[in-house]
Design a protein around this motif. Structure first.
Motif, PDB file in Angstrom:
ATOM      1  N   ALA A 106       0.802  -1.225   0.000  1.00 16.85           N
ATOM      2  CA  ALA A 106       0.000   0.000   0.000  1.00 16.85           C
ATOM      3  C   ALA A 106       0.829   1.266   0.000  1.00 16.85           C
ATOM      4  O   ALA A 106       0.327   2.340  -0.362  1.00 16.85           O
ATOM      5  CB  ALA A 106      -0.958  -0.004   1.195  1.00 16.85           C
ATOM      6  N   HIS A 107       2.089   1.193   0.381  1.00 16.17           N
ATOM      7  CA  HIS A 107       2.925   2.387   0.488  1.00 16.17           C
ATOM      8  C   HIS A 107       4.072   2.395  -0.515  1.00 16.17           C
ATOM      9  O   HIS A 107       4.940   3.271  -0.446  1.00 16.17           O
ATOM     10  CB  HIS A 107       3.481   2.501   1.917  1.00 16.17           C
ATOM     11  CG  HIS A 107       2.409   2.566   2.969  1.00 16.17           C
ATOM     12  ND1 HIS A 107       1.867   3.750   3.406  1.00 16.17           N
ATOM     13  CD2 HIS A 107       1.755   1.577   3.645  1.00 16.17           C
ATOM     14  CE1 HIS A 107       0.943   3.512   4.332  1.00 16.17           C
ATOM     15  NE2 HIS A 107       0.849   2.194   4.488  1.00 16.17           N
ATOM     16  N   GLN A 108       4.094   1.436  -1.435  1.00 17.62           N
ATOM     17  CA  GLN A 108       5.158   1.378  -2.422  1.00 17.62           C
ATOM     18  C   GLN A 108       4.982   2.481  -3.477  1.00 17.62           C
ATOM     19  O   GLN A 108       3.864   2.833  -3.843  1.00 17.62           O
ATOM     20  CB  GLN A 108       5.170   0.016  -3.106  1.00 17.62           C
ATOM     21  CG  GLN A 108       5.464  -1.154  -2.190  1.00 17.62           C
ATOM     22  CD  GLN A 108       6.892  -1.098  -1.655  1.00 17.62           C
ATOM     23  OE1 GLN A 108       7.792  -0.581  -2.308  1.00 17.62           O
ATOM     24  NE2 GLN A 108       7.088  -1.650  -0.462  1.00 17.62           N
ATOM     25  N   SER A 109       6.105   3.002  -3.974  1.00 15.07           N
ATOM     26  CA  SER A 109       6.025   4.060  -4.992  1.00 15.07           C
ATOM     27  C   SER A 109       5.462   3.535  -6.306  1.00 15.07           C
ATOM     28  O   SER A 109       4.691   4.220  -6.987  1.00 15.07           O
ATOM     29  CB  SER A 109       7.414   4.661  -5.232  1.00 15.07           C
ATOM     30  OG  SER A 109       7.900   5.271  -4.057  1.00 15.07           O
ATOM     31  N   PHE A 110       5.855   2.299  -6.649  1.00 17.77           N
ATOM     32  CA  PHE A 110       5.363   1.689  -7.881  1.00 17.77           C
ATOM     33  C   PHE A 110       5.038   0.225  -7.608  1.00 17.77           C
ATOM     34  O   PHE A 110       5.664  -0.425  -6.752  1.00 17.77           O
ATOM     35  CB  PHE A 110       6.397   1.776  -9.010  1.00 17.77           C
ATOM     36  CG  PHE A 110       6.661   3.157  -9.507  1.00 17.77           C
ATOM     37  CD1 PHE A 110       5.900   3.714 -10.523  1.00 17.77           C
ATOM     38  CD2 PHE A 110       7.677   3.928  -8.942  1.00 17.77           C
ATOM     39  CE1 PHE A 110       6.138   4.999 -10.981  1.00 17.77           C
ATOM     40  CE2 PHE A 110       7.930   5.214  -9.397  1.00 17.77           C
ATOM     41  CZ  PHE A 110       7.154   5.753 -10.412  1.00 17.77           C
ATOM     42  N   GLU A 132       2.615  -6.992  -7.301  1.00 17.89           N
ATOM     43  CA  GLU A 132       3.985  -7.067  -6.799  1.00 17.89           C
ATOM     44  C   GLU A 132       4.651  -5.703  -6.910  1.00 17.89           C
ATOM     45  O   GLU A 132       4.308  -4.887  -7.773  1.00 17.89           O
ATOM     46  CB  GLU A 132       4.795  -8.101  -7.594  1.00 17.89           C
ATOM     47  CG  GLU A 132       4.384  -9.542  -7.363  1.00 17.89           C
ATOM     48  CD  GLU A 132       4.677 -10.047  -5.957  1.00 17.89           C
ATOM     49  OE1 GLU A 132       5.696  -9.622  -5.366  1.00 17.89           O
ATOM     50  OE2 GLU A 132       3.881 -10.857  -5.447  1.00 17.89           O
ATOM     51  N   GLN A 133       5.619  -5.485  -6.029  1.00 20.11           N
ATOM     52  CA  GLN A 133       6.374  -4.245  -6.031  1.00 20.11           C
ATOM     53  C   GLN A 133       7.209  -4.122  -7.300  1.00 20.11           C
ATOM     54  O   GLN A 133       7.686  -5.112  -7.851  1.00 20.11           O
ATOM     55  CB  GLN A 133       7.288  -4.207  -4.803  1.00 20.11           C
ATOM     56  CG  GLN A 133       8.220  -3.001  -4.739  1.00 20.11           C
ATOM     57  CD  GLN A 133       9.230  -3.133  -3.628  1.00 20.11           C
ATOM     58  OE1 GLN A 133       9.216  -4.092  -2.869  1.00 20.11           O
ATOM     59  NE2 GLN A 133      10.129  -2.156  -3.524  1.00 20.11           N
ATOM     60  N   LEU A 134       7.415  -2.873  -7.742  1.00 19.78           N
ATOM     61  CA  LEU A 134       8.267  -2.598  -8.893  1.00 19.78           C
ATOM     62  C   LEU A 134       9.102  -1.365  -8.583  1.00 19.78           C
ATOM     63  O   LEU A 134       8.551  -0.321  -8.202  1.00 19.78           O
ATOM     64  CB  LEU A 134       7.423  -2.358 -10.149  1.00 19.78           C
ATOM     65  CG  LEU A 134       8.188  -2.080 -11.444  1.00 19.78           C
ATOM     66  CD1 LEU A 134       8.911  -3.337 -11.915  1.00 19.78           C
ATOM     67  CD2 LEU A 134       7.252  -1.563 -12.530  1.00 19.78           C
ATOM     68  N   SER A 135      10.400  -1.464  -8.738  1.00 19.49           N
ATOM     69  CA  SER A 135      11.259  -0.301  -8.481  1.00 19.49           C
ATOM     70  C   SER A 135      11.273   0.598  -9.705  1.00 19.49           C
ATOM     71  O   SER A 135      11.057   0.151 -10.843  1.00 19.49           O
ATOM     72  CB  SER A 135      12.685  -0.745  -8.154  1.00 19.49           C
ATOM     73  OG  SER A 135      13.313  -1.310  -9.302  1.00 19.49           O
ATOM     74  N   LEU A 136      11.532   1.884  -9.482  1.00 17.63           N
ATOM     75  CA  LEU A 136      11.629   2.825 -10.596  1.00 17.63           C
ATOM     76  C   LEU A 136      12.774   2.431 -11.524  1.00 17.63           C
ATOM     77  O   LEU A 136      12.650   2.530 -12.754  1.00 17.63           O
ATOM     78  CB  LEU A 136      11.835   4.245 -10.070  1.00 17.63           C
ATOM     79  CG  LEU A 136      12.003   5.342 -11.132  1.00 17.63           C
ATOM     80  CD1 LEU A 136      10.797   5.387 -12.059  1.00 17.63           C
ATOM     81  CD2 LEU A 136      12.226   6.699 -10.461  1.00 17.63           C
TER      82      LEU A 136
END
Length: 814
Positions: free
Chosen positions: A531-535, A555-559
């Protein structure tokens, strides 16, 4: 073999296919068409030395049909009769009848468009109208009409839409009907009690069925796995002495066979989805309890999302389900709805409600640029087709001219949907091919209760034997990729999912709220780890309402990963958009992934083409800015001609004009950057200028803007009602129509004008398309009521001889 109703028609079927290469066969459930007809056709002269293909809508039906027909020949499956489906086949060099699932035919056609060695194709249970069946028939017809006129096509079911099929197979296509069910079935209706929950309702009817003296095994058909599991658990609690078997498509073939296997020592209750609706004889069953619902995926071209919905079944499906009870003996079908409940005749074809990127890829590989180049029972919807093309362009499968790219050519060989094929192909870029194979199988087989894809995949990798269906599919993909599944190392899944779902990459707006690349907004509970991930990447979404979706699995994804996967993001792109707050176009340069803005800076100069595109998009969102009263009058005139003269006149409906703004309006938008400026443009003239001189002249004659009335005045006609298929309206003061005996017409006398006869206060006194009738029957009552209310206006006894006037008596006398 025991006699079946279809047996008396087999010679007729064979004889027709000697002289005709197309045939429709309608045979009720239990008639034996699935297993008797293919075996009979094997002996036809035109089939000798060649194969026949029998298409079945479901894997379990294909295996059962193949096994049954092999038994009838005293052989094992894989000899004369075999089967072929994705990931499983049993055929040999001597196989002459292949029972295949519908998607396999498309792959066979793509690999060998000549279908060498195939004498005929039998489309079984075509009433289900799956996307694969429609595509298979369209491609087969293309082959038959171009290079294989000797290829026989037989379409059969218990409930065919004959009119629709004749449009594509030919109005004179032979049709054979086989009436009569093998055993009669009694239908009983059992609607639910007030506020009774569906599973409780089904449980109550099961108990009623078990109390009937002739009940043997019972088949309950429910819409989905969740309902099945709840009923199975309830039945196991209250009826421990019976064999309770769930049956649905998520189960392995082995588990499905166990569920279908007859148990002569114990009474069975099989709780199934629509997997048993057709092509299957469930041994021992003589009672069917039909929940009357189905769960189907519906696609929204506007958002690019698909969601599952539960809806009432159609009459064809209800008849098929009822037929399961009469396959081996007299039976009973309990329908869990009221007898007066209306059912549509046929289900909506899947092609009208499915995401079509796979279809676009198949036809592109076939060499077809537009679906109009093929013959369809139901053509693909244009909006879904365009949406499929746009997705394939975004995935890199097609270029901007909708031609196959090198990546697309490689993806076409994977037996999965295009987005998953892209993931499998590009996974090698970061040494994740084994992981991609496991993830692809998971996305197909995942339980809806599993929220974390990472945890679900870890569980399957550590305990594959618990998940045989996942293991089989993952291993199949791994073999095709030339890797071992045991090489799969769990690493962040975000990059892989971002390859498959580029439009579902989400950017944090606020905790628990994300903007997706497709412009939609998606949410997560605040206590979710993502819920707090940037992407992130939202692999599974619930799109129930408007532009708001709920993320089911992601799933989380980094910039850094996002920029690595899509390096074009780093390029600055001009972007012009309509600002509702400022009432004008504003421009900026952005680094963006579709709707996601990574960085932005002001744009000093607005590019002309970008301005045009932004204005046209704004008009499509706010069409009232364009369709004012004057334009609506013009469009109504054209709608009248199209409805009464024919389609040689252009389509100027609002929908058509909005879809073609680039061709007829865009050239006039130079120097404009506000919608208010568009309102001042003579858009009616732009449309009229698109007509030839001859068309303009005829247009004004057939649909004149005004008519001269008996008072001498020229009064404008109102054509707006024609947009809703009503006649044009002439609003005229009653006194101005004196002496007018014949109702005026337009379109060379083809359409009578609707006359609104008004009082002196301009309120309607009468609405009519028959003036003579009004003067004779309605006018005396109107005169009696109005002459006292408006004494200064003429109300003669004889309106036929009176002078038509727009004035009062005083002005008339002067």
């Amino acid at each position: 073999m025991s006699d079946l109703p279809i047996d008396q028609h087999l010679d007729h079927v064979k004889n027709v296919l000697v002289t005709s290469n197309r045939l429709m066969l309608i045979a009720q459930p239990g008639a034996g068409k699935t297993t008797r007809v293919p075996l009979a056709l094997l002996t036809a002269d035109w089939a000798k030395g060649q194969k026949l293909l029998l298409l079945e809508p479901r894997r379990v039906a294909a295996r059962l049909a193949a096994n049954y027909m092999a038994q009838q020949l005293g052989e094992k499956v894989g000899q004369t009769v075999g089967y072929r489906m994705r990931g499983d086949s049993c055929v040999s060099a001597q196989t002459r009848l292949e029972v295949v699932t519908q998607g396999v035919l498309t792959r066979m056609l793509q690999d060998d468009p000549l279908l060498e060695g195939v004498a005929g194709i039998i489309f079984d249970e075509f009433h289900e109208r799956s996307l694969d069946a429609d595509v298979g028939l369209a491609l087969s017809l293309d082959v038959q009409t171009s290079i294989r006129d000797d290829l026989r096509l037989l379409v059969m079911s218990a409930t065919l839409d004959i009119k629709a099929l004749r449009r594509v197979l030919g109005e004179q296509v032979p049709t054979i009907e086989c009436h009569g069910r093998q055993y009669p079935v009694t239908t009983l209706y059992r609607p639910s009690l007030n506020s009774e929950e569906s599973v409780s309702h089904a449980l109550r009817v099961v108990n009623e069925a078990l109390l009937m003296p002739d009940t043997q095994d019972v088949l309950v058909i429910l819409p989905g796995v969740a309902e099945i599991n709840r009923l199975v658990q309830a039945l196991e609690r209250v009826l421990p002495e019976l064999v309770i078997r769930p049956l649905h498509g998520r189960m392995s073939i082995a588990q499905q066979q166990v569920a279908l296997a007859a148990n002569t020592s114990q009474q069975r209750i099989i709780v199934s989805t629509a997997i048993t609706e057709s092509s299957i004889t469930v041994d021992g069953v003589n009672v069917v309890i039909d929940g009357g619902l189905e769960r189907v995926p519906l696609f929204q071209p506007r958002t690019g999302l698909t969601w599952l919905t539960t809806r009432r079944i159609n009459r064809a499906s209800a008849d098929q389900r009822l037929g399961r009870a009469g396959r081996q003996r007299e039976g009973v079908c309990f329908r869990l709805w009221a007898q007066e409940q209306p059912l549509t005749a046929y289900g909506e074809p899947e092609i009208q409600q499915a995401e079509l990127s796979s279809l676009v890829l198949e036809l592109t590989c076939w060499g077809v640029a537009s679906p109009q180049e093929l013959s369809w029972v139901t053509p693909p919807p244009e909006s879904a087709w365009r949406s499929g093309q746009a997705l394939l362009v975004q995935l890199g499968v097609l270029d901007k001219q909708h031609r196959l790219t090198p990546l697309g050519s490689r993806c076409a060989h994977w037996p999965v949907e295009p987005r998953i094929a892209v993931m499998l192909e590009r996974a090698a870029e970061f040494n994740a091919v084994p992981l991609a194979c496991g993830l692809a199988a998971l996305l197909e087989e995942r339980d809806s209760s599993e929220r974390s894809l990472h945890d679900a995949l870890a569980l399957r990798l550590s305990q594959p034997k618990r998940f045989p269906q996942w293991q089989r599919e993952a291993l199949r993909l791994a073999r095709k990729a030339g890797v071992g599944l045991d090489e799969a190392m769990l690493q962040p899944l975000g990059p892989l999912l971002a390859l498959a779902y580029p439009e579902r990459i989400g950017q944090l707006i606020e905790p628990g709220k994300f903007r997706l690349a497709n412009g939609k907004t998606a949410t997560l509970p605040l206590n979710d780890p993502l819920a707090h991930q940037s992407f992130l990447v939202a692999a599974v979404l619930n799109s129930a309402a408007g532009d708001l979706a709920r993320i089911i699995a992601g799933e989380q994804l980094s910039l850094a990963s996002l920029l690595s996967l899509y390096p074009v993001i780093s390029l600055w792109q001009p972007r012009v958009k309509w600002s509702q707050e400022q009432g004008r176009l504003i421009g900026e340069e952005v680094q963006a992934h579709a709707s996601l803005i990574i960085a932005k800076r002001p744009l000093a100069h607005l590019p002309e083409e970008a301005v045009k595109d932004a204005l046209l998009n704004a008009l499509r969102q706010q069409p009232r800015q364009l369709f004012g009263k004057k334009l609506q009058q013009l469009l109504g005139r054209m709608a009248l001609l199209r409805a009464n003269v024919g389609e040689q006149w252009p389509d100027w409906s609002e929908q058509a004009l909005l879809a073609t703004l680039e061709s007829w309006l865009a050239p006039y938008l130079i120097g404009i950057n506000r919608l208010s400026e568009i309102e001042a443009l003579p858009v009616e003239r732009y449309l009229l200028d698109s007509l030839t001189w001859e068309q303009k002249s005829e247009f004004d004659q057939l649909a004149p803007q005004a008519l001269k009335v008996p008072s001498g005045k020229v009064i404008m006609l109102d054509y707006v009602p024609c947009l809703s298929q009503y006649p044009p309206v002439l609003a005229i003061k009653l006194q101005e129509a004196f002496g007018w005996r014949v109702t005026p017409t337009v379109v060379t006398g083809g359409v009578a004008v609707m006359i609104h006869l008004l009082s002196p206060a301009r309120r309607p006194l009468q609405v009519t398309q028959d003036l003579m009738s009004f003067w004779q029957h309605g006018y005396p009552e109107v005169r009696k009521e109005m002459c006292g209310r408006y004494p200064r206006h003429p109300w003669p006894e004889n309106p036929f001889t009176a002078t038509a006037t727009a004035h009062t008596k005083r002005k008339m006398n002067k």
